[in-house]
Design an enzyme around this catalytic site. Structure first.
Site, short mmCIF file in Angstrom:
data_model
loop_
_atom_site.label_atom_id
_atom_site.label_comp_id
_atom_site.label_asym_id
_atom_site.label_seq_id
_atom_site.Cartn_x
_atom_site.Cartn_y
_atom_site.Cartn_z
N GLY A 8 0.78 -1.23 0.00
CA GLY A 8 0.00 0.00 0.00
C GLY A 8 0.81 1.28 0.00
O GLY A 8 0.29 2.34 0.31
N THR A 9 2.08 1.21 -0.38
CA THR A 9 2.91 2.42 -0.32
C THR A 9 2.45 3.49 -1.30
O THR A 9 2.48 4.68 -0.97
CB THR A 9 4.40 2.10 -0.53
N MET A 22 -2.70 -6.75 -7.70
CA MET A 22 -2.00 -7.84 -8.40
C MET A 22 -2.97 -8.81 -9.08
O MET A 22 -2.84 -10.02 -8.96
CB MET A 22 -1.08 -8.57 -7.43
N ARG A 23 -3.93 -8.25 -9.78
CA ARG A 23 -4.93 -9.07 -10.44
C ARG A 23 -5.29 -8.37 -11.75
O ARG A 23 -5.44 -7.16 -11.79
CB ARG A 23 -6.15 -9.14 -9.52
N ILE A 47 -7.51 -6.92 -14.52
CA ILE A 47 -8.87 -6.38 -14.56
C ILE A 47 -9.60 -7.03 -15.72
O ILE A 47 -9.08 -7.11 -16.84
CB ILE A 47 -8.84 -4.84 -14.73
N ASN A 77 -3.06 2.67 -13.95
CA ASN A 77 -2.14 1.77 -13.26
C ASN A 77 -0.73 2.35 -13.32
O ASN A 77 -0.39 3.08 -14.24
CB ASN A 77 -2.15 0.39 -13.93
N HIS A 117 3.30 0.95 -13.09
CA HIS A 117 4.07 -0.29 -13.23
C HIS A 117 5.56 0.02 -13.13
O HIS A 117 6.03 0.99 -13.73
CB HIS A 117 3.75 -0.95 -14.57
#
Length: 188
Positions: free
Chosen positions: A12-13, A91-92, A94, A108, A110
Site C-alpha cells: 500500500g505504499t 495484483m490481479r 482487470i 495503473n 508499473h
C-alpha cells in the site's frame, strides 16, 4: 470533487503516498471513496484504516466467476458514485466487467519502462537484463497485462552493483512523484 477508488493487494505504499498528497493539498479535488483489496490481510488495509478510508475486501474465491467477483465490486463502486479507479499494486488482471464499466477510467502504475518487463517481476527482469536504465510507467488499463496506452514515464539508472531492493526503492521514489502528478492531470 472527483470520486476515485484505489485498488491494492500489498504493502500500500503508493496508496499511502496518494493519501498524503491529498492531505497536504498537493493533490486537489480528489476524494478517495475506498480502498478495494483482494487480500484482506494485506498491509494496505492497515494504512487505509490509518487514513480513515473505507476498506472493501473482495476475495475471488468467494465468487463463482471473475464476472461475479467484478460485478460485486462494480455494485459498490456505483453505490459510492466512483468515477475513476486507480490501481496501486493491485495484483490481479482487470476483467471485462470492470473494463466496460470504467472504460478509459482505470489507471495503473508499473515498475518498468513499458512495453519492457510486464507482469510481477519487472524489477528483477530489468536488473538481470544488463540494461543501464529502467523506471516507472503510468498507463491506462486494458484487457492485457500492462499493455494499455502509456500516459507518462520516468527513468532511473540501474547501477552495476544494484540489488533488487535498492532498485525497487529508486523506482518507488519516481512513482511517488509521477503517479500523483498524472492522477491530477488526467482526472481533473
Amino acid at each position: 470533487m472527483v470520486k476515485i477508488a484505489i485498488f491494492a493487494s500489498g504493502s500500500g505504499t503508493n496508496f499511502d503516498n496518494i493519501m498524503k498528497k491529498i492531505a497536504s493539498g498537493a493533490l486537489k479535488h480528489i476524494e478517495v471513496t475506498g480502498l478495494y483489496t483482494d487480500k484482506p490481510d494485506a498491509s494496505c488495509v492497515a494504512l487505509a484504516r490509518e487514513h480513515q478510508v473505507e476498506v472493501y475486501a473482495y476475495e475471488p474465491k468467494h465468487y463463482a466467476s471473475k464476472k461475479a467477483f467484478e460485478a460485486a465490486i462494480c455494485q459498490q463502486l456505483k453505490q459510492d458514485q466512483v468515477e475513476w479507479i486507480v490501481l496501486a499494486g493491485f495484483m490481479r488482471l482487470i476483467g471485462e466487467t470492470l473494463l466496460q464499466a470504467y472504460e478509459n477510467r482505470i489507471l495503473n502504475i508499473h515498475p518498468s519502462l513499458l512495453p519492457k518487463y510486464k507482469g510481477k517481476h519487472a524489477v528483477e527482469q530489468a536488473l538481470n537484463s544488463g540494461e543501464t536504465m529502467t523506471g516507472t510507467t503510468v498507463h491506462f488499463v486494458d484487457a492485457g497485462m500492462d499493455t494499455g496506452k502509456v500516459i507518462a514515464q520516468r527513468q532511473c539508472p540501474i547501477y552495476p552493483d544494484d540489488c533488487v531492493s535498492e532498485l525497487e526503492q529508486r523506482i518507488k521514489t519516481l512513482e511517488y512523484e509521477l503517479y500523483p502528478e498524472v492522477i491530477q492531470k488526467i482526472i481533473q
